[in-house]
Structure formats: C-alpha cells, structure tokens
Design a protein around this motif. Structure first.
Motif, short mmCIF file in Angstrom:
data_model
loop_
_atom_site.label_atom_id
_atom_site.label_comp_id
_atom_site.label_asym_id
_atom_site.label_seq_id
_atom_site.Cartn_x
_atom_site.Cartn_y
_atom_site.Cartn_z
N LEU A 198 -3.19 -3.41 6.15
CA LEU A 198 -2.47 -4.67 6.16
C LEU A 198 -0.98 -4.45 6.39
O LEU A 198 -0.33 -5.15 7.17
N PHE A 199 -0.42 -3.42 5.73
CA PHE A 199 1.02 -3.18 5.84
C PHE A 199 1.41 -2.66 7.23
O PHE A 199 2.51 -2.96 7.72
N LEU A 200 0.53 -1.92 7.87
CA LEU A 200 0.79 -1.51 9.25
C LEU A 200 0.87 -2.73 10.16
O LEU A 200 1.70 -2.79 11.08
N CYS A 201 0.00 -3.71 9.92
CA CYS A 201 0.04 -4.95 10.67
C CYS A 201 1.36 -5.68 10.41
O CYS A 201 1.98 -6.21 11.35
N VAL A 202 1.80 -5.73 9.15
CA VAL A 202 3.07 -6.36 8.80
C VAL A 202 4.22 -5.71 9.57
O VAL A 202 5.07 -6.40 10.15
N ASP A 203 4.26 -4.39 9.58
CA ASP A 203 5.33 -3.68 10.29
C ASP A 203 5.33 -4.01 11.77
O ASP A 203 6.39 -4.23 12.38
N ASP A 204 4.16 -4.04 12.38
CA ASP A 204 4.04 -4.32 13.80
C ASP A 204 4.49 -5.75 14.12
O ASP A 204 5.25 -5.99 15.07
N LEU A 205 4.06 -6.71 13.31
CA LEU A 205 4.45 -8.09 13.53
C LEU A 205 5.96 -8.29 13.36
O LEU A 205 6.59 -9.04 14.12
N ALA A 206 6.54 -7.62 12.37
CA ALA A 206 7.98 -7.73 12.16
C ALA A 206 8.75 -7.21 13.36
O ALA A 206 9.73 -7.83 13.81
N ALA A 207 8.31 -6.08 13.91
CA ALA A 207 8.99 -5.51 15.07
C ALA A 207 8.90 -6.44 16.27
O ALA A 207 9.84 -6.55 17.07
N ARG A 208 7.78 -7.13 16.42
CA ARG A 208 7.58 -7.98 17.59
C ARG A 208 8.25 -9.35 17.46
O ARG A 208 8.55 -9.98 18.47
N HIS A 209 8.49 -9.79 16.22
CA HIS A 209 9.00 -11.15 16.03
C HIS A 209 10.34 -11.20 15.31
O HIS A 209 10.78 -12.29 14.91
N GLY A 210 11.00 -10.07 15.13
CA GLY A 210 12.33 -10.06 14.53
C GLY A 210 12.36 -10.39 13.06
O GLY A 210 13.37 -10.88 12.55
N ALA A 211 11.26 -10.14 12.37
CA ALA A 211 11.22 -10.40 10.93
C ALA A 211 11.77 -9.21 10.15
O ALA A 211 11.78 -8.07 10.63
N VAL A 212 12.21 -9.48 8.94
CA VAL A 212 12.65 -8.44 8.01
C VAL A 212 11.45 -8.04 7.15
O VAL A 212 10.71 -8.91 6.68
N VAL A 213 11.25 -6.74 6.97
CA VAL A 213 10.19 -6.25 6.07
C VAL A 213 10.82 -5.68 4.81
O VAL A 213 11.68 -4.80 4.88
N VAL A 214 10.40 -6.18 3.66
CA VAL A 214 10.85 -5.66 2.38
C VAL A 214 9.78 -4.71 1.86
O VAL A 214 8.65 -5.14 1.58
N ASP A 215 10.11 -3.43 1.75
CA ASP A 215 9.11 -2.43 1.37
C ASP A 215 9.06 -2.28 -0.14
O ASP A 215 9.76 -1.46 -0.73
#
Length: 262
Positions: free
Chosen positions: A139-156
């Motif tokens: 799930l978190f790999l998907c989150v990282d990929d989506l953030a990179a593609r849509h300019g989102a910030v990821v809080v780890d």
C-alpha cells in the motif's frame, strides 16, 4: 515546499486514524492529529476553515464513495487522505482493488486543492502487524508512486521509531494515544512547510522498565476480551464500528477548537 505557508482551509478524509481515536476528550469526543493540526493552522490564518469527513472503520471503497467527492467540492487549500489500511487488515483483501481505489481518490482530490497530503501510516510492533506487513508495505509503495505523479506530500509515519513504540498506542493496539496524535500533527505540520515546534517527534519517549510477565498477561487478556474478540466478530458478520456514524465535522466551517462546528 514553501516555508511557513499561509493555508486558509483543511479537509481531512479517512477512517478512525483521522477521526482521532483514541485521543479522548473529557466530553467523550475524540480530538486527534487532524484537529490538532487545524488548530495550529488556524493560529496562522484568521478565518481558517476545517472539515473532518473521516469515520472509524471505513474501507477504501467507502472512503471513495462517501467522502472523496464531498471533499473535492469543498476546494480546500489542503486535503489529507489516509485510507486503505483497514482493508489490509481484513482476512481477505484484494490489493489490486485497493490500489485502484486509492488511485481514483488521489486523481479526484489532487486537482481540487493546493496541496494533497498522503501518509505512510504508523505501524505498532507486534505479531499481529507482522502478519499484514507485506500488504501494508505494498500500500505504501502505491502511496509513494501516486504522490510522485500528482505532486502530493507524503508523511512517513511508518518509518518513525517513535510511532512503533507500544507506549504510544492505546490499549486496543490499533489507535494512537494523545501523544501519538500530537506527534502525527507535528509531522504533517512540518511536511506542509511550517517551522518545527517539536524537532524530536520521531524520537521515542525515554526508556522505562518493561512491565513484568504477569502484567503483560493481564493486559493481553484484557485486550483480547475488550478489543480483539469484538473486532473479529465484526469482521465475521460484515459489520463496522462506524456503521451509521456521521463525520464529526461534515462542513467546511471556521475552526474554533475541538468539539465546535462553527
């Protein structure tokens, strides 16, 4: 990320983690990291508005169907989205479907705000988590990929040592304590570009003597009786702890503190 930005509104989307369990207030309501974050942001922006659409127990399909379009229509400066973890904890979980639904949510929300915030959720140490860890990390790999593609910030949060410490988790072993929620609010605050108020939020509390064998067994029995068995019962019958519950802050209105709606 802009330093010390001036955001004027926040909408939080998700499940019990974002609703604020188990950060219980004296009046019996939950506060949680999103309320704490809204309070800080309101201190920087007069007239700041806040909505929290999260409801405990929601699966990613329910979040998409019930919360995403509502959040997008609010056109807030910041939207936070945390979802899918409840799905990974189910005995049967279609991770392809979870990834697809999360992608759908991000694609709807990212264009509707100035800054979308995603998270790698925290994970408590223990044997139950180990069983589901591969799903969580997928799930978190998907989150990282989506953030990179849509300019989102990821809080780890998953990679923060403090939030894997059992002392920051409530007796149900599923939700953070008040101190845990405070640390999450700090993490999101910094990720949005504000100056740190607690630069050590990732650091666990000072070491204490571990509880003895008898104390641990009593705690395990209490956990099984009060939390684990009811949780299993809901899974077997298709029920959720959030069935029939409304969001605690369904409208984007000025924020005046916990428990207020206007």
């Amino acid at each position: 990320m802009q330093k010390n930005p001036t955001f004027t509104s926040l909408v939080a989307v998700g499940d019990s983690f974002t609703e604020g369990m188990s950060d219980l207030l004296p009046d019996g309501t939950y506060r949680g990291w999103a309320d704490l974050l809204a309070g800080r942001m309101a201190g920087r922006a007069p007239g700041f508005r806040y909505a929290n659409l999260a409801v405990r127990g929601k699966l990613i399909r329910q979040i998409v169907d019930e919360q995403v379009d509502v959040a997008a229509a609010m056109e807030a400066d910041v939207i936070t989205l945390v979802g899918g973890l409840n799905d990974t904890l189910r005995p049967k979980c279609d991770m392809g479907q979870v990834r697809g639904l999360l992608t759908e949510a991000v694609e709807r929300l990212a264009p509707a705000c100035k800054q979308l915030v995603l998270m790698r959720s925290p994970g408590r140490q223990g044997p139950v988590l180990e069983r589901f860890r591969p799903r969580m990390e997928e799930l978190f790999l998907c989150v990282d990929d989506l953030a990179a593609r849509h300019g989102a910030v990821v809080v780890d949060l998953y990679g923060a040592p403090s939030l894997s410490d059992p002392r920051l988790w409530d007796v149900d072993r599923l939700h953070l304590t008040a101190d845990g929620h405070r640390r999450v609010a700090e993490a999101v605050w910094q990720a949005l570009g504000y100056e740190p108020e607690d630069s050590e939020w990732r650091t666990p509390p000072p070491a204490t003597a571990p509880p003895g064998w008898a104390t641990r067994r009593v705690a395990d029995a209490r956990f099984a009786r009060q939390h684990l068995l009811p949780w299993i019962g809901r899974r077997l019958t298709g029920r959720s702890s959030g069935d029939g519950m409304p969001p605690k802050r369904p409208e984007l209105l000025p924020y005046e503190g916990p428990g207020t709606s206007a």
